[in-house]
Scaffold this motif. Structure first.
Motif, PDB file in Angstrom:
ATOM      1  N   GLN A  43      41.999  49.743  39.013  1.00 46.99           N
ATOM      2  CA  GLN A  43      42.979  50.314  38.080  1.00 46.99           C
ATOM      3  C   GLN A  43      43.744  49.250  37.297  1.00 46.99           C
ATOM      4  N   GLU A  44      43.821  48.048  37.823  1.00 44.17           N
ATOM      5  CA  GLU A  44      44.643  47.003  37.207  1.00 44.17           C
ATOM      6  C   GLU A  44      43.863  45.852  36.588  1.00 44.17           C
ATOM      7  N   SER A  45      42.533  45.830  36.755  1.00 49.20           N
ATOM      8  CA  SER A  45      41.797  44.666  36.254  1.00 49.20           C
ATOM      9  C   SER A  45      40.397  45.043  35.779  1.00 49.20           C
ATOM     10  N   GLY A  46      39.833  44.116  34.996  1.00 49.02           N
ATOM     11  CA  GLY A  46      38.492  44.322  34.488  1.00 49.02           C
ATOM     12  C   GLY A  46      37.842  42.996  34.131  1.00 49.02           C
ATOM     13  N   ALA A  47      36.518  43.019  34.050  1.00 48.72           N
ATOM     14  CA  ALA A  47      35.750  41.844  33.628  1.00 48.72           C
ATOM     15  C   ALA A  47      35.449  42.017  32.140  1.00 48.72           C
TER      16      ALA A  47
ATOM     17  N   VAL B 224      49.510  43.008  33.670  1.00 49.33           N
ATOM     18  CA  VAL B 224      50.784  42.445  34.099  1.00 49.33           C
ATOM     19  C   VAL B 224      51.908  43.385  33.690  1.00 49.33           C
ATOM     20  N   ARG B 225      51.783  43.941  32.494  1.00 50.09           N
ATOM     21  CA  ARG B 225      52.811  44.856  31.990  1.00 50.09           C
ATOM     22  C   ARG B 225      52.141  45.942  31.149  1.00 50.09           C
ATOM     23  N   HIS B 226      52.472  47.172  31.464  1.00 52.34           N
ATOM     24  CA  HIS B 226      51.999  48.338  30.715  1.00 52.34           C
ATOM     25  C   HIS B 226      53.234  49.204  30.501  1.00 52.34           C
ATOM     26  N   ASP B 227      53.863  49.068  29.329  1.00 51.62           N
ATOM     27  CA  ASP B 227      55.149  49.719  29.079  1.00 51.62           C
ATOM     28  C   ASP B 227      55.066  50.578  27.824  1.00 51.62           C
TER      29      ASP B 227
ATOM     30  N   LEU C 118      51.927  45.714  26.054  1.00 48.91           N
ATOM     31  CA  LEU C 118      50.805  45.577  26.976  1.00 48.91           C
ATOM     32  C   LEU C 118      50.577  44.090  27.195  1.00 48.91           C
ATOM     33  N   GLU C 119      50.538  43.668  28.458  1.00 47.51           N
ATOM     34  CA  GLU C 119      50.312  42.250  28.749  1.00 47.51           C
ATOM     35  C   GLU C 119      49.315  42.125  29.883  1.00 47.51           C
ATOM     36  N   ILE C 120      48.440  41.131  29.751  1.00 50.58           N
ATOM     37  CA  ILE C 120      47.441  40.866  30.787  1.00 50.58           C
ATOM     38  C   ILE C 120      47.482  39.392  31.185  1.00 50.58           C
TER      39      ILE C 120
END
Length: 156
Positions: free
Chosen positions: A46-50, A68-71, A77-79
Protein backbone atom coordinates in the motif's frame (compact mmCIF):
# COMPACT_ATOMS: atom_id res chain seq x y z
CA UNK A 1 30.26 20.32 -5.43
CA UNK A 2 28.91 16.77 -5.41
CA UNK A 3 28.43 15.99 -9.11
CA UNK A 4 26.17 13.03 -8.27
CA UNK A 5 23.68 15.16 -6.33
CA UNK A 6 20.76 16.73 -8.19
CA UNK A 7 18.07 19.18 -7.15
CA UNK A 8 15.17 19.83 -9.54
CA UNK A 9 12.22 22.18 -9.34
CA UNK A 10 9.60 22.45 -12.07
CA UNK A 11 6.37 24.47 -12.07
CA UNK A 12 3.47 23.69 -14.36
CA UNK A 13 0.19 25.53 -14.94
CA UNK A 14 -2.72 23.22 -15.76
CA UNK A 15 -6.30 24.10 -16.72
CA UNK A 16 -7.88 21.48 -14.40
CA UNK A 17 -8.89 22.10 -10.77
CA UNK A 18 -6.41 20.99 -8.06
CA UNK A 19 -8.57 18.11 -6.86
CA UNK A 20 -8.68 16.60 -10.36
CA UNK A 21 -4.90 16.93 -10.74
CA UNK A 22 -4.36 15.38 -7.31
CA UNK A 23 -6.67 12.47 -8.23
CA UNK A 24 -4.45 11.63 -11.22
CA UNK A 25 -1.13 12.15 -9.43
CA UNK A 26 -2.10 10.01 -6.44
CA UNK A 27 -2.41 6.95 -8.74
CA UNK A 28 1.22 6.19 -9.62
CA UNK A 29 0.30 2.83 -11.15
CA UNK A 30 -1.42 4.83 -13.93
CA UNK A 31 1.60 7.04 -14.70
CA UNK A 32 2.73 4.81 -17.61
CA UNK A 33 -0.65 5.49 -19.27
CA UNK A 34 0.09 9.21 -19.62
CA UNK A 35 3.82 9.72 -18.98
CA UNK A 36 5.84 8.03 -21.77
CA UNK A 37 9.13 7.93 -19.85
CA UNK A 38 7.58 6.12 -16.87
CA UNK A 39 7.78 2.63 -18.31
CA UNK A 40 6.43 0.62 -15.38
CA UNK A 41 5.06 1.06 -11.88
CA UNK A 42 4.44 -2.12 -9.89
CA UNK A 43 2.88 -1.84 -6.46
CA UNK A 44 4.82 -3.68 -3.78
CA UNK A 45 2.34 -2.87 -1.00
CA UNK A 46 0.00 0.00 0.00
CA UNK A 47 2.91 2.38 0.62
CA UNK A 48 5.52 1.47 -1.99
CA UNK A 49 6.16 0.43 -5.55
CA UNK A 50 8.92 -0.44 -8.01
CA UNK A 51 9.33 2.14 -10.78
CA UNK A 52 11.22 1.86 -14.05
CA UNK A 53 11.77 4.94 -16.22
CA UNK A 54 13.81 6.07 -19.20
CA UNK A 55 14.03 9.32 -21.13
CA UNK A 56 16.08 9.90 -24.32
CA UNK A 57 19.40 8.54 -23.04
CA UNK A 58 19.95 4.79 -23.58
CA UNK A 59 19.62 3.71 -19.95
CA UNK A 60 16.81 2.87 -17.56
CA UNK A 61 16.62 3.86 -13.94
CA UNK A 62 14.94 1.66 -11.38
CA UNK A 63 13.81 2.86 -8.00
CA UNK A 64 11.63 1.80 -5.14
CA UNK A 65 9.27 4.65 -4.26
CA UNK A 66 7.79 4.76 -0.75
CA UNK A 67 4.95 7.10 0.24
CA UNK A 68 6.12 9.67 2.79
CA UNK A 69 3.21 12.10 2.63
CA UNK A 70 -0.23 11.76 1.06
CA UNK A 71 -2.24 14.84 2.05
CA UNK A 72 -5.40 15.48 0.00
CA UNK A 73 -6.26 18.54 2.14
CA UNK A 74 -2.90 20.30 1.66
CA UNK A 75 -2.64 18.77 -1.86
CA UNK A 76 0.84 17.36 -1.27
CA UNK A 77 2.25 14.01 -2.38
CA UNK A 78 5.79 13.06 -1.37
CA UNK A 79 7.81 9.90 -1.87
CA UNK A 80 11.16 8.59 -0.73
CA UNK A 81 13.35 7.02 -3.42
CA UNK A 82 15.88 4.19 -3.18
CA UNK A 83 17.69 2.22 -5.85
CA UNK A 84 19.49 3.88 -8.78
CA UNK A 85 18.49 7.19 -7.19
CA UNK A 86 18.25 7.90 -3.48
CA UNK A 87 16.34 10.87 -2.13
CA UNK A 88 12.83 12.26 -2.42
CA UNK A 89 10.30 13.79 -4.80
CA UNK A 90 7.27 15.94 -4.00
CA UNK A 91 4.19 17.27 -5.82
CA UNK A 92 2.58 20.38 -4.31
CA UNK A 93 -0.64 21.68 -5.87
CA UNK A 94 -2.29 25.06 -5.42
CA UNK A 95 -5.31 26.66 -6.99
CA UNK A 96 -4.37 29.18 -9.66
CA UNK A 97 -7.38 30.94 -11.13
CA UNK A 98 -9.64 28.22 -12.55
CA UNK A 99 -6.70 25.83 -12.81
CA UNK A 100 -3.79 24.46 -10.84
CA UNK A 101 -0.20 25.44 -10.20
CA UNK A 102 1.79 22.21 -9.92
CA UNK A 103 5.22 22.35 -8.28
CA UNK A 104 7.44 19.29 -8.61
CA UNK A 105 10.58 19.14 -6.49
CA UNK A 106 13.14 16.39 -6.40
CA UNK A 107 16.42 15.97 -4.57
CA UNK A 108 18.42 12.85 -5.31
CA UNK A 109 21.84 11.28 -5.18
CA UNK A 110 22.68 9.14 -8.20
CA UNK A 111 23.83 5.69 -7.10
CA UNK A 112 23.96 3.91 -10.45
CA UNK A 113 27.69 3.18 -10.97
CA UNK A 114 27.98 4.21 -14.63
CA UNK A 115 26.17 7.49 -14.02
CA UNK A 116 28.45 8.19 -11.06
CA UNK A 117 31.54 7.62 -13.22
CA UNK A 118 30.15 9.94 -15.91
CA UNK A 119 28.80 12.51 -13.45
CA UNK A 120 31.20 15.34 -14.27
CA UNK A 121 31.32 15.23 -18.08
CA UNK A 122 27.68 14.21 -18.55
CA UNK A 123 25.94 16.34 -15.92
CA UNK A 124 24.47 18.79 -18.50
CA UNK A 125 23.18 15.85 -20.57
CA UNK A 126 21.65 14.18 -17.49
CA UNK A 127 19.90 17.45 -16.59
CA UNK A 128 18.63 17.81 -20.18
CA UNK A 129 17.39 14.20 -20.05
CA UNK A 130 15.39 15.07 -16.92
CA UNK A 131 14.01 18.25 -18.53
CA UNK A 132 12.76 16.28 -21.55
CA UNK A 133 11.07 13.81 -19.22
CA UNK A 134 9.38 16.58 -17.25
CA UNK A 135 8.09 18.35 -20.39
CA UNK A 136 6.60 15.08 -21.61
CA UNK A 137 5.07 14.52 -18.18
CA UNK A 138 3.38 17.91 -18.27
CA UNK A 139 1.96 17.27 -21.74
CA UNK A 140 0.81 13.78 -20.77
CA UNK A 141 -0.81 14.95 -17.54
CA UNK A 142 -2.64 17.77 -19.33
CA UNK A 143 -3.95 15.30 -21.93
CA UNK A 144 -4.95 12.81 -19.21
CA UNK A 145 -6.88 15.49 -17.35
CA UNK A 146 -8.80 16.35 -20.53
CA UNK A 147 -9.59 12.66 -21.13
CA UNK A 148 -10.60 11.65 -17.59
CA UNK A 149 -13.90 13.07 -16.33
CA UNK A 150 -13.75 14.54 -12.81
CA UNK A 151 -15.03 12.44 -9.91
CA UNK A 152 -18.54 13.30 -8.74
CA UNK A 153 -18.66 15.29 -5.49
CA UNK A 154 -18.25 13.03 -2.48
CA UNK A 155 -16.87 10.07 -4.42
CA UNK A 156 -13.62 8.58 -3.19
Amino acid sequence: MDWCHYRFRVVWALAAPPEAVFAVLERPEDYPLWWPQVREVARLDQESGAVRFRSFLPYELRVTARAVRHDPVALVLEIGLAGDLEGWARWTLTAHGAGTRVRYEQEVEVLRPLMRRLALPCRPVFRANHAVMMRAGRRGLAARLRAVPPRPAGEI
